[in-house]
Design an enzyme around this catalytic site. Structure first.
Site, PDB file in Angstrom:
ATOM      1  N   GLY C 237       0.998  -1.180   0.026  1.00 53.59           N
ATOM      2  CA  GLY C 237       0.016  -0.210   0.041  1.00 53.59           C
ATOM      3  C   GLY C 237       0.778   1.414   0.033  1.00 53.59           C
ATOM      4  O   GLY C 237       2.108   1.369   0.108  1.00 53.59           O
ATOM      5  N   HIS C 238       0.163   2.304   0.112  1.00 55.57           N
ATOM      6  CA  HIS C 238       0.805   3.536  -0.187  1.00 55.57           C
ATOM      7  C   HIS C 238       1.411   4.132   1.154  1.00 55.57           C
ATOM      8  O   HIS C 238       1.155   3.855   2.172  1.00 55.57           O
ATOM      9  CB  HIS C 238      -0.115   4.775  -0.570  1.00 55.57           C
TER      10      HIS C 238
END
Lengths: 339, 339, 339
Positions: C237-238
């Site tokens: 994920g970011h």
């Protein structure tokens, strides 16, 4: 691009606290922001940074305002305000419309002249690409696919034949929309493919993550309603229906023919079996396995938190005896009752 | 395309009950079928629709025949009959053979003239594509790959160097067959790649889902035997062997060097550790973790069904004490024995 | 290519036991090796093959030497020695540098002349490809991407705008590096995308598996430090940060903003929630769910081993009553204390 805090506030229909004439040039994290930066606060945990931030202004709720020592934009929804402020501060690059010479576009496809068809894209016959679309490099739109106005396919996206994608959708690299569903009939010990005659229909403002897969329906269509947000590496089986504004985190899988309601929140790595129904407004936390229909809104969980390996091993060994333990517990209770 | 029920029955070697002259033009779901439609019934749960269906004919078992009020084709295997009827009703689009001008094909590749190489495909030297293949847009066949007769790569498929794909296979978009296996040797605190010298060998009539990955072997080959069906987003590690006619649902992962028998059924999101063996005719239900070899055919499970979040939280907290609870139970039993 | 065992030993700085003049032409598995083959032994379980192997030489530890009846190279780290021997025996194919005529490369990109840009690759403006890179067929490098010296993108890799990839990296087919992070603000019942302004920065000697996804950061960058090895179908994920030399097995997911230390070993299908921290030198076994920060090096587990379906069903049914069972156990203990 620079804008005064007052102008920003006017655009966002919010009130300024502090110096309305300060210039905002960019956004930055609260704890690292410097002159010209707009920061935001959504998590009380980071409130302490308000005392030391170098931001020229902070977006925050009225509750957090008393703790703020710099200029502020007060918003009931700082994340949404931040999102809109970013759009004002970073105007989108205007699309270089037209079909890249390396793209292979069927003369029987209908591409709106305001759309961009990127390099190495392949577009089959009977495809329609509406106005303002951006079909990124290496994407493939098979026969009869339909891409609604303002939709962006980032790159290397597969859109299967007859798949309908709504307006203002965003599809990340490697997504595969409209592969064949996984349906087989047994023929002695072998499996024979059942032709998948349905397609996929995707509503407006849907987002689909990188390398996520949505299979086409067997007889009817797989349906993703408007506003649904799907993260990366999600598997959606044939004939699934996902209701409007439902959001699904990464690596989740939804097996065939399951219907999920509107406004659900489904965590990462959740597994949902086929042929069940989940009501509107259901939250399923990460890593759950959902094996039965859920008819009542609420929060459901199924992920086992990890532990030190040695203790975990002992406990899982006991789990194999759990039913037997329950019987023993019952026998003890009976014995004590008799006493 | 229209065909009388009698002709359809003749092709399928089945008996008609009712009006043999009715015309069938398409297939439809039992509950939505109208004039001209052929429907089918495999799930007793839907038997009630037999009373109201508008289908011109229904494929069903002899057991369900008494409940049918329209014409029927009686079959011992309605799903298989349906699958074959669809093929009769929807003749396949004949392949436009030839190499698309945008494809980049090595002069040292051997492409059968009856095969289609789609737009933007790249074919390296020493590749062989046998007769009747369809290599879809954006696919890449690396040096020495071999594609058997009648195989279809839908689009954007990666076939690594020296990978052998059998006859009549179907590979969905984004599948990556023959990436390097995940093998490293420790060098102090760093990891050094161990060259992966094996390849992948895929039997006839294998199907591989969208964005599924099959790694090449380290020293020997990764092997997928004939008739295996793999769903989307599956991970197959190096040197795995999957036996004939085994079927694997989406998002499952099989770690390196594991051998799986023939005719197994493996559910979705199953995780199978490396270096184990699973016998023929083993069924593993969705979401199981298989950490040891399975030597006996049968059904194995390992997925924890989800629950209301509050109750789930309480139970998982207790799970951390399970071994201790078992000890306490034992002490109580000892105490009571003494009394 | 043939080399004497003595020459091989000299290159590897190891000692030969047995006939130093024997010729080595290839590597093979210990149990299948024949004349000319070099095999290796890392697993005591296979020591028995030393008695019967047809290998011309075996790489093994000093401990295993007494059991070896053929020639041997003694190494403290046979896997690493094997890996290096393979590189000596199979010299890499030298890269045909240059830009394939079918590639679409912006005149504003800077491609080192020693690098190869494969067929159907698309390179946007302001991209930099340093010396000795191999950008495989169908890859797409978006505006401002930077590829360090000696890095190889096997095929069909997506590198998002402004993503920085280090030196000597290896990225497998279908990997998507730098798609948008999954960040949304609520707007009534709908979700509005929060612009993802960060990018992805990848260190030197990082490997990324097939169809693995790494999202770009929201405000700051997603960071993969040097020497990290990621298997296939992993979701990052970011704003995640993964420390140097950490290795992650297939189908694992790491949610946004989580920081993982250096030299960790994370098994397959592990799920790690967002916004937590994991210390250096942590091992997490396959299939664990990590829901809290881990501050102490050690081994952590969370995968439930599967069981016969009938017993599993009984035990999971009891699991739903586990908290209640614990209460009953406590009541019994109190009762017995009183007696």
């Amino acid at each position: 691009m620079a804008i005064t805090l007052e102008d920003l506030a006017k655009h966002l229909e919010l009130s300024v606290f502090g110096d309305a004439w300060v210039e905002i040039t960019h956004v930055a994290p609260l704890d690292k922001a410097r002159d010209g930066a707009l920061a935001f606060l959504t998590n009380r945990h980071y409130r302490r940074y308000l005392a030391t931030t170098g931001a020229s202004a902070v977006i925050l709720t009225a509750d957090d305002l008393p703790f703020c020592r710099t200029n502020a934009l007060v918003s009931p929804n700082p994340a949404l305000t931040y999102s809109r402020a970013v759009r004002l501060l970073t105007p989108e690059v205007s699309l270089a419309a037209g079909i890249h010479p390396s793209a292979v576009v069927s003369p029987l496809a209908k591409i709106d002249p305001s759309s961009r068809i990127g390099a190495q894209v392949v577009v089959d016959e009977a495809v329609v690409v509406e106005a303002g679309c951006d079909v990124g490099p290496g994407s493939y739109l098979a026969r009869g696919a339909w891409i609604g106005e303002g939709t962006r396919l980032v790159a290397r996206v597969f859109i299967g034949h007859d798949v309908k994608v709504g307006r203002n959708c965003l599809i990340q690299p490697g997504a595969a929309i409209g592969g064949d569903g996984f349906g087989f009939a047994r023929d002695q010990q072998a499996w024979e493919r059942i032709p998948q005659l349905g397609t996929v229909r995707i509503g407006d403002r849907v987002e689909i993550g990188s390398n996520t897969c949505i299979d086409r329906g067997a007889l009817e269509d797989t349906i993703i309603e408007e506003g649904v947000k799907l993260d990366n590496l999600i598997q959606i089986g044939h004939n699934v229906r996902i209701g409007a504004h439902t959001i699904v985190a990464g690596s989740t899988g939804i097996a065939g023919s399951t219907k999920i309601g509107a406004c659900c929140q489904i965590g990462g790595m959740v597994g949902i079996v086929g042929h069940i129904e989940i009501a509107d407004h259901v939250t399923i936390t990460g890593r759950s396995m959902v094996a039965r229909s859920i008819h009542t809104p609420g929060i459901y969980s199924g992920g086992m938190p990890s532990d030190h390996a040695a203790r975990w091993r002992r406990n899982t060994a006991r789990f194999r005896q759990l039913d037997e333990m329950a019987d023993r517990l019952h026998i003890i209770e009976k014995t004590l009752e008799k006493d």
